[in-house]
Write a protein that holds these residues in place. Sequence first.
Motif, PDB file in Angstrom:
ATOM      1  N   GLY A 190       0.802  -1.212   0.000  1.00 21.81           N
ATOM      2  CA  GLY A 190       0.000   0.000   0.000  1.00 21.81           C
ATOM      3  C   GLY A 190       0.835   1.262   0.000  1.00 21.81           C
ATOM      4  O   GLY A 190       0.452   2.280  -0.594  1.00 21.81           O
ATOM      5  N   LEU A 191       1.997   1.226   0.645  1.00 22.65           N
ATOM      6  CA  LEU A 191       2.865   2.403   0.734  1.00 22.65           C
ATOM      7  C   LEU A 191       3.738   2.596  -0.498  1.00 22.65           C
ATOM      8  O   LEU A 191       4.484   3.573  -0.577  1.00 22.65           O
ATOM      9  N   GLY A 192       3.666   1.664  -1.438  1.00 19.19           N
ATOM     10  CA  GLY A 192       4.365   1.877  -2.699  1.00 19.19           C
ATOM     11  C   GLY A 192       5.675   1.147  -2.874  1.00 19.19           C
ATOM     12  O   GLY A 192       6.459   1.487  -3.773  1.00 19.19           O
ATOM     13  N   ALA A 193       5.963   0.129  -2.058  1.00 17.19           N
ATOM     14  CA  ALA A 193       7.174  -0.667  -2.277  1.00 17.19           C
ATOM     15  C   ALA A 193       7.119  -1.306  -3.662  1.00 17.19           C
ATOM     16  O   ALA A 193       6.041  -1.665  -4.152  1.00 17.19           O
ATOM     17  N   ASP A 194       8.285  -1.457  -4.286  1.00 13.65           N
ATOM     18  CA  ASP A 194       8.341  -2.049  -5.623  1.00 13.65           C
ATOM     19  C   ASP A 194       8.565  -3.555  -5.586  1.00 13.65           C
ATOM     20  O   ASP A 194       8.297  -4.246  -6.578  1.00 13.65           O
ATOM     21  N   ALA A 195       9.066  -4.075  -4.487  1.00 15.38           N
ATOM     22  CA  ALA A 195       9.226  -5.513  -4.273  1.00 15.38           C
ATOM     23  C   ALA A 195       9.316  -5.736  -2.775  1.00 15.38           C
ATOM     24  O   ALA A 195       9.785  -4.854  -2.039  1.00 15.38           O
ATOM     25  N   VAL A 196       8.869  -6.881  -2.308  1.00 15.77           N
ATOM     26  CA  VAL A 196       8.903  -7.181  -0.875  1.00 15.77           C
ATOM     27  C   VAL A 196       9.433  -8.586  -0.665  1.00 15.77           C
ATOM     28  O   VAL A 196       9.335  -9.445  -1.544  1.00 15.77           O
ATOM     29  N   GLY A 197       9.990  -8.814   0.517  1.00  9.57           N
ATOM     30  CA  GLY A 197      10.516 -10.150   0.768  1.00  9.57           C
ATOM     31  C   GLY A 197      10.988 -10.329   2.185  1.00  9.57           C
ATOM     32  O   GLY A 197      10.645  -9.570   3.103  1.00  9.57           O
ATOM     33  N   ILE A 198      11.846 -11.344   2.364  1.00  5.25           N
ATOM     34  CA  ILE A 198      12.320 -11.759   3.680  1.00  5.25           C
ATOM     35  C   ILE A 198      13.827 -11.912   3.614  1.00  5.25           C
ATOM     36  O   ILE A 198      14.364 -12.484   2.661  1.00  5.25           O
ATOM     37  N   ASN A 199      14.514 -11.397   4.627  1.00  3.65           N
ATOM     38  CA  ASN A 199      15.964 -11.605   4.692  1.00  3.65           C
ATOM     39  C   ASN A 199      16.394 -11.844   6.134  1.00  3.65           C
ATOM     40  O   ASN A 199      15.682 -11.521   7.076  1.00  3.65           O
ATOM     41  N   CYS A 200      17.562 -12.462   6.264  1.00  5.53           N
ATOM     42  CA  CYS A 200      18.267 -12.620   7.543  1.00  5.53           C
ATOM     43  C   CYS A 200      17.528 -13.532   8.531  1.00  5.53           C
ATOM     44  O   CYS A 200      16.496 -14.121   8.227  1.00  5.53           O
ATOM     45  N   SER A 201      18.115 -13.691   9.702  1.00  7.38           N
ATOM     46  CA  SER A 201      17.606 -14.459  10.852  1.00  7.38           C
ATOM     47  C   SER A 201      17.594 -15.965  10.644  1.00  7.38           C
ATOM     48  O   SER A 201      17.999 -16.722  11.508  1.00  7.38           O
ATOM     49  N   LEU A 202      17.092 -16.411   9.490  1.00  2.00           N
ATOM     50  CA  LEU A 202      16.906 -17.837   9.258  1.00  2.00           C
ATOM     51  C   LEU A 202      17.496 -18.254   7.914  1.00  2.00           C
ATOM     52  O   LEU A 202      17.830 -17.412   7.081  1.00  2.00           O
ATOM     53  N   GLY A 203      17.582 -19.581   7.720  1.00  2.57           N
ATOM     54  CA  GLY A 203      18.076 -20.110   6.463  1.00  2.57           C
ATOM     55  C   GLY A 203      16.953 -20.349   5.468  1.00  2.57           C
ATOM     56  O   GLY A 203      15.772 -20.154   5.780  1.00  2.57           O
ATOM     57  N   PRO A 204      17.275 -20.784   4.262  1.00  2.00           N
ATOM     58  CA  PRO A 204      16.255 -20.971   3.219  1.00  2.00           C
ATOM     59  C   PRO A 204      15.229 -22.039   3.565  1.00  2.00           C
ATOM     60  O   PRO A 204      14.073 -21.944   3.144  1.00  2.00           O
ATOM     61  N   ARG A 205      15.600 -23.025   4.358  1.00  4.92           N
ATOM     62  CA  ARG A 205      14.638 -24.068   4.744  1.00  4.92           C
ATOM     63  C   ARG A 205      13.555 -23.484   5.645  1.00  4.92           C
ATOM     64  O   ARG A 205      12.361 -23.743   5.463  1.00  4.92           O
ATOM     65  N   GLU A 206      13.954 -22.665   6.591  1.00  2.00           N
ATOM     66  CA  GLU A 206      13.004 -22.095   7.546  1.00  2.00           C
ATOM     67  C   GLU A 206      12.150 -20.993   6.915  1.00  2.00           C
ATOM     68  O   GLU A 206      10.993 -20.807   7.267  1.00  2.00           O
ATOM     69  N   ILE A 207      12.733 -20.248   5.976  1.00  2.00           N
ATOM     70  CA  ILE A 207      12.018 -19.118   5.376  1.00  2.00           C
ATOM     71  C   ILE A 207      11.001 -19.569   4.334  1.00  2.00           C
ATOM     72  O   ILE A 207       9.994 -18.877   4.104  1.00  2.00           O
ATOM     73  N   LEU A 208      11.197 -20.729   3.720  1.00  2.00           N
ATOM     74  CA  LEU A 208      10.358 -21.156   2.597  1.00  2.00           C
ATOM     75  C   LEU A 208       8.852 -21.093   2.885  1.00  2.00           C
ATOM     76  O   LEU A 208       8.097 -20.491   2.107  1.00  2.00           O
ATOM     77  N   PRO A 209       8.335 -21.678   3.980  1.00  2.00           N
ATOM     78  CA  PRO A 209       6.880 -21.583   4.211  1.00  2.00           C
ATOM     79  C   PRO A 209       6.414 -20.152   4.433  1.00  2.00           C
ATOM     80  O   PRO A 209       5.278 -19.803   4.102  1.00  2.00           O
ATOM     81  N   MET A 210       7.280 -19.305   4.967  1.00  2.00           N
ATOM     82  CA  MET A 210       6.915 -17.895   5.149  1.00  2.00           C
ATOM     83  C   MET A 210       6.821 -17.194   3.799  1.00  2.00           C
ATOM     84  O   MET A 210       5.937 -16.354   3.581  1.00  2.00           O
ATOM     85  N   MET A 211       7.718 -17.537   2.888  1.00  2.00           N
ATOM     86  CA  MET A 211       7.667 -16.947   1.556  1.00  2.00           C
ATOM     87  C   MET A 211       6.403 -17.376   0.816  1.00  2.00           C
ATOM     88  O   MET A 211       5.789 -16.585   0.088  1.00  2.00           O
ATOM     89  N   GLN A 212       6.017 -18.621   1.015  1.00  2.00           N
ATOM     90  CA  GLN A 212       4.776 -19.092   0.392  1.00  2.00           C
ATOM     91  C   GLN A 212       3.578 -18.301   0.916  1.00  2.00           C
ATOM     92  O   GLN A 212       2.681 -17.940   0.152  1.00  2.00           O
ATOM     93  N   GLU A 213       3.576 -18.015   2.212  1.00  2.00           N
ATOM     94  CA  GLU A 213       2.488 -17.205   2.763  1.00  2.00           C
ATOM     95  C   GLU A 213       2.553 -15.774   2.242  1.00  2.00           C
ATOM     96  O   GLU A 213       1.528 -15.177   1.889  1.00  2.00           O
ATOM     97  N   LEU A 214       3.741 -15.208   2.175  1.00  2.00           N
ATOM     98  CA  LEU A 214       3.894 -13.838   1.679  1.00  2.00           C
ATOM     99  C   LEU A 214       3.297 -13.697   0.285  1.00  2.00           C
ATOM    100  O   LEU A 214       2.627 -12.705  -0.018  1.00  2.00           O
ATOM    101  N   GLY A 215       3.510 -14.702  -0.550  1.00  2.00           N
ATOM    102  CA  GLY A 215       2.986 -14.657  -1.906  1.00  2.00           C
ATOM    103  C   GLY A 215       1.468 -14.650  -1.979  1.00  2.00           C
ATOM    104  O   GLY A 215       0.896 -14.215  -2.987  1.00  2.00           O
ATOM    105  N   ARG A 216       0.835 -15.106  -0.910  1.00  2.00           N
ATOM    106  CA  ARG A 216      -0.643 -15.100  -0.888  1.00  2.00           C
ATOM    107  C   ARG A 216      -1.202 -13.730  -0.519  1.00  2.00           C
ATOM    108  O   ARG A 216      -2.391 -13.479  -0.720  1.00  2.00           O
TER     109      ARG A 216
END
Length: 787
Positions: A190-216
């Motif tokens: 809503g504020l006009g970001a051109d791309a959004v995502g997740i970085n840091c804290s965790l590895g790709p295995r842990e972030i994957l289900p969160m990325m799937q939710e983000l895409g929804r």
Amino acid sequence: MDFRSLLINEFVILDGGMGTMLHLKSGEIPEQLNLTDPERVAAIHRAYAEAGSQIVYANTFGANAVKMRGTGLDPAECVRAGVLLAKEAVGGRAAVALDLGPTGQMLPPAGSMTFDEAYACYREVCIAGAEAGADLIVIETMSDLLEIKAALLAAKENTDLPVICTMTFTENGRTFTGCPISAAAITLEGLGADAVGINCSLGPREILPMMQELGRWTALPLVMKANAGLPDPVTGDYDLTAEAFAEFAAAYADCGVQFFGGCCGTTPDFIRAMCEKLSTLHRARRLSKPFSAVCSGTRTVLLDMPRIIGERINPTGKKRMKQALLDQDFDYLCAEALAQTESGADLLDVNVGTPGIDEAALLPRAVQTILEVTDLPLQLDSSDPAALEAALRIYPGKPIINSVNGKAESLETILPLVKHYGAAVVGLTLDENGIPTKADDRFAIGRRILNHALALGIRKEDVYLDCLTLTVSTGAEVAQETLNAVRRVRTELGLQTVLGVSNVSFGLPNRPLINRSFLNMALQCGLTLPIMNPMAEGMTDTVRAFRMLAGYDENCAAFIEAYRDVTAAAPAPQSAPKSGALSLQEAVAHGMRQDAARLTQEALAQKEPLQIVNEMLIPALDAVGADYESGKVFLPQLIQAATAAQSAFSVLKAHMASAEGESGGKGKIIIATVQGDVHDIGKNIVKLLLENYGYDVIDLGKDVPPQTIVDAAIANGVQLVGLSALMTTTVGAMEETIKLLHAQYPGCKTVVGGAVLTEDYAQKIGADFYAKDAKASVDFAKTVFGE
């Protein structure tokens, strides 16, 4: 290289870790190297470009006025140098991003740094980065939704550069301040970001289900910049090789991720391996279904069924509310917010407009205070554009604006605010000619409002229409015209519909009966957002029953949960305690500072200070702590409860000082962030909780040498020392501190905490206790001091 031209690519390759490659020595500030050792930084940029990075992040992550306070460094100078050397290093082979990280301070309700201070901090470096020729701006590793909003607005309002936003989440799918993925997605889009995502804290295995939710929750391009797995606290090494890291590429491509890079622990080898893997893959195209949703910083409300907007924070016809606003008695507003929350409201309308009030000053303060005690999204209710903008600016999430109408002036002043701040908006179906009597005319005004909104780029799903409830006492046909307009808006335009339900009965006897009957009729005609008093007899019951009977409540689960303990002879309670009826424990639990102080003063007439502490304050804090540990409340609520308790303790200390000449205390504790580490948010939270449990806390600050800690412990005769570290490179200093304490001050206990620590490692370095969070530190202190 132009950012927008990169978007036509199947995948866009980012860089990896900067700190990982710099191998910082103790005391080195990464961004200072842009000035003192530029070739060391440039070599890293070149290595990433050669590995395949199409966007490299300038070495500016911590270059802001707050982080650099006391260093003698000029953030703007560090930024300009960082961007220029990155551009020279990559020589046009990659785009260069100005990299913005968190300030390290917390904004309300969890902290004291103001929105304006954060905004000014980011504004300075955004302007400097743009002047130096940055191709885009990246805002990363954020955990506070209000802080990333400040950074994003600073970028959008002061540059014309594209902006990528990534936040960092814990394994429970929330940031450490409690922000869910859904709230981050709809707010940043809503504020006009051109791309959004997740970085840091965790590895790709842990972030994957969160990325799937983000895409929804968003249609924007998705960004993945994971760590190289999880770190070993002993060695600091991460557990994934470059090849193992790249193996996750296919799963991310399948959920539509376009931007790939790495964070902590990743190197050019990781980027090279990722490039090779992605060259064989295709990105899944995401088909996002339109939806309407609003959020606070910790809760998202999907408007997929009728939702209740609580109406009681409004001075119209309420003398007590008017007086509370004039007196700036925010605890009264909080009590109303709590009562409506506990009675079933899904959202809260906030209106502070009354004669003698500076609405532009008061509305943002009211919003901020109410969000300290409830996580419900808010509807900002004002006809004053200045007041609306002031509240929109500091609101952590996506609110509703109430309202715009069909008048040209309203459309021209309110809708641009809706677009700029990414809000939803209620459109009133009236214009310069007043409120039409006929449904068709109201519908026409509503459609005109919608078309104006669409022309500004506001999503259809963010426009809600209020067909206006008039009192039925003026004519029998009035109610039917309103209901006909609601039906047309819902079926023909497909929009959310709003009504102030209780207006229908004004001037008539037995108003509750009329209100309930009209509410039921309106729901059947397509009303989705009734504005009503959720504590009024039968109103919330009607909505809950309708949800169940209309098929919104699967297996009747919500209805059963609401009424499981209700019998025919004992109707469900529709009200919660008002401000005057609160107990001290409730005031603390809900973070109501003024009430906590007042109730403590009243309790002193009947109880001794120690009784109040042990029988009222400590149990209240324990209960909030238990809710925090179980995920029922989050860090802001924990801090607000501690702050309310602090107000109570201040009253007790003043009383004891006047009665006994001193305030006393349960015991002295030293806390410090160890040498080489400048992160102190966690330490500060621990300090606040310990003080509110009655301990005298000596805070030595951050980057404290081991011998300094030992000397202070001996000088003050403390029984417990708390040590904090966030970086793997500084846990050695923690171990050295514990060894010195054992040698020079045996018998003193140590508790350690921080993101890189584990219980096993705490035992290995000789600590007496590992605290996974602030509450655990308090629990250990109780055992040390024999409670």
